[in-house]
Motif scaffolding. Structure first.
Motif, PDB file in Angstrom:
ATOM      1  N   MET A  46       0.837  -1.202   0.000  1.00 40.33           N
ATOM      2  CA  MET A  46       0.000   0.000   0.000  1.00 40.33           C
ATOM      3  C   MET A  46       0.869   1.248   0.000  1.00 40.33           C
ATOM      4  SD  MET A  46      -3.193  -0.801  -0.185  1.00 40.33           S
ATOM      5  CE  MET A  46      -4.148   0.551   0.503  1.00 40.33           C
ATOM      6  N   ALA A  47       1.602   1.473  -1.097  1.00 40.18           N
ATOM      7  CA  ALA A  47       2.338   2.718  -1.251  1.00 40.18           C
ATOM      8  C   ALA A  47       1.343   3.879  -1.239  1.00 40.18           C
ATOM      9  CB  ALA A  47       3.123   2.711  -2.548  1.00 40.18           C
ATOM     10  N   TYR A  61      -4.169   4.166 -10.701  1.00 46.50           N
ATOM     11  CA  TYR A  61      -4.707   2.833 -10.431  1.00 46.50           C
ATOM     12  C   TYR A  61      -4.442   1.866 -11.586  1.00 46.50           C
ATOM     13  CZ  TYR A  61      -7.226   4.313  -6.217  1.00 46.50           C
ATOM     14  OH  TYR A  61      -7.549   4.754  -4.956  1.00 46.50           O
ATOM     15  N   SER A  62      -4.372   2.386 -12.817  1.00 51.76           N
ATOM     16  CA  SER A  62      -4.089   1.513 -13.956  1.00 51.76           C
ATOM     17  C   SER A  62      -2.690   0.919 -13.867  1.00 51.76           C
ATOM     18  CB  SER A  62      -4.250   2.291 -15.269  1.00 51.76           C
ATOM     19  OG  SER A  62      -5.595   2.667 -15.470  1.00 51.76           O
ATOM     20  N   ASN A  97      -2.431   3.495  -2.463  1.00 46.45           N
ATOM     21  CA  ASN A  97      -3.334   4.281  -1.627  1.00 46.45           C
ATOM     22  C   ASN A  97      -3.201   5.748  -2.044  1.00 46.45           C
ATOM     23  OD1 ASN A  97      -4.976   5.302   0.347  1.00 46.45           O
ATOM     24  ND2 ASN A  97      -3.844   4.461   2.062  1.00 46.45           N
ATOM     25  N   ILE A  98      -4.254   6.306  -2.645  1.00 46.13           N
ATOM     26  CA  ILE A  98      -4.238   7.695  -3.106  1.00 46.13           C
ATOM     27  C   ILE A  98      -4.952   8.571  -2.080  1.00 46.13           C
ATOM     28  CG2 ILE A  98      -4.887   9.292  -4.938  1.00 46.13           C
ATOM     29  CD1 ILE A  98      -4.965   6.923  -6.866  1.00 46.13           C
ATOM     30  N   THR A 138       6.343   8.547   1.407  1.00 47.27           N
ATOM     31  CA  THR A 138       5.149   8.976   0.666  1.00 47.27           C
ATOM     32  C   THR A 138       5.569   9.806  -0.554  1.00 47.27           C
ATOM     33  OG1 THR A 138       3.755   8.960   2.641  1.00 47.27           O
ATOM     34  CG2 THR A 138       3.029  10.322   0.813  1.00 47.27           C
ATOM     35  N   ILE A 139       4.802   9.662  -1.629  1.00 43.45           N
ATOM     36  CA  ILE A 139       5.076  10.369  -2.880  1.00 43.45           C
ATOM     37  C   ILE A 139       3.997  11.427  -3.074  1.00 43.45           C
ATOM     38  CG2 ILE A 139       5.323  10.107  -5.374  1.00 43.45           C
ATOM     39  CD1 ILE A 139       5.902   7.042  -4.626  1.00 43.45           C
TER      40      ILE A 139
END
Length: 304
Positions: free
Chosen positions: A14-15, A38-39, A45-46, A76-77
């Motif tokens: 779950m990045a 998501y693709s 995790n957004i 986190t990015i």
């Protein structure tokens, strides 16, 4: 923490990728960006930090991301989609700073954070040759974010650089005698409170214990509160208080000097922005009152 260690964090099932944009809620841009992520990474995790940044407002976005990013786990990015169209004066960068990744345009958006924490690594993104797009957040920033989330390194998607563009007027002005600070309003929050570019440590370094007077247009204040409820005299019965809608100054949760109205609401009885007529880029002045000198023959009296 180095980038190799962060690989292990980013490779977790779950990045986390955050989004801060000026897309608003009406158009397709936010949904398309999430769909693109998501693709490539179905298990990611957004998190939406904000999509209601004022259009192209770099200082406003900088304030929001500075006060939000550190609450997230290391690794986190953060995608920041503000004024992100690529041109010769607006290149794209990816940065490792404080064990977080940031992907944005090199338009000053990161200079507020970088003024306090030095980046560990910055690259100028150079994958554009293989991408034809007018939607760079989706087609460039998303690809970079997913690359990092898979454990990729910054060097693969860009060339190292040593500096970024600053935001003009980021720092408050202080006169040579250090008797006056002139700050600017950089953000107006959902309550209509106005936030300046004056941080608490900076204020205290100039104040040096002196009394002061804060001027916002014709309004003047001589007290700075540490939290909003400090404004209330709880010795007065609740039904007799007349505190709501009164002006005050506080150091907010991010440590920024803020002019506020107690329990304000721009849509009903008004706020600091509406009632005081304060807007982004307006100036706020702070005058410091010099401590009186003590004659030698009176020093024993004051020390007794």
């Amino acid at each position: 923490m180095d980038e190799l260690t962060l690989k292990n964090i980013n490779n977790l099932p779950m990045a986390i990728i955050t989004l801060t944009t000026d897309f608003g809620e009406k158009d397709h841009f936010t949904g398309a960006t999430k769909g693109g992520i998501y693709s490539e990474l179905p298990d990611v995790n957004i998190v939406d930090i904000s999509h209601n940044v004022s259009p192209f407002n770099v200082p406003e976005a900088a304030y929001i991301i500075q006060n939000a990013y550190s609450s997230f786990p290391k690794g986190t990015i953060h995608i920041i989609g503000i004024d992100s169209e690529l041109n010769v004066e607006n290149k794209h960068i990816a940065m490792l700073l404080d064990d977080h990744y940031f992907i944005c345009a090199n338009n000053g958006i990161m200079s507020m954070i970088c003024s306090e924490i030095a980046p560990e690594k910055i690259v100028e993104i150079n994958i554009h040759d293989t991408i034809q797009t007018s939607f760079t957040v989706l087609d460039v920033f998303v690809k970079v974010a997913c690359h990092l989330a898979r454990g990729g390194t910054l060097e693969v998607i860009g060339k190292p650089i040593n500096a970024i563009k600053p935001i003009n007027n980021l720092k408050p002005y202080v006169n040579e005698e250090q008797t006056k600070i002139i700050g600017r309003i950089i953000y107006i929050d959902n309550y209509g409170n106005v936030i300046t570019n004056i941080r608490k440590p900076f204020f205290e370094s100039i104040q040096k214990g002196r009394k002061f007077e804060i001027t916002a247009r014709q309004y003047k204040f001589k007290t700075i509160y540490n939290k909003y409820s400090d404004f209330i005299n709880f010795d007065i019965p609740k039904e007799d208080r007349q505190d709501e809608g009164k002006g005050m100054v506080v150091f907010n949760s991010g440590g920024f000097l803020e002019v506020a109205m107690y329990k304000s609401d721009s849509k009903t009885h008004g706020s600091a922005a509406t009632l005081m007529g304060l807007q982004v880029r307006d100036t706020i002045g702070i005058d410091f009152i010099a401590k009186p000198s003590i004659p030698l023959n009176e020093s024993s009296y004051f020390n007794s």
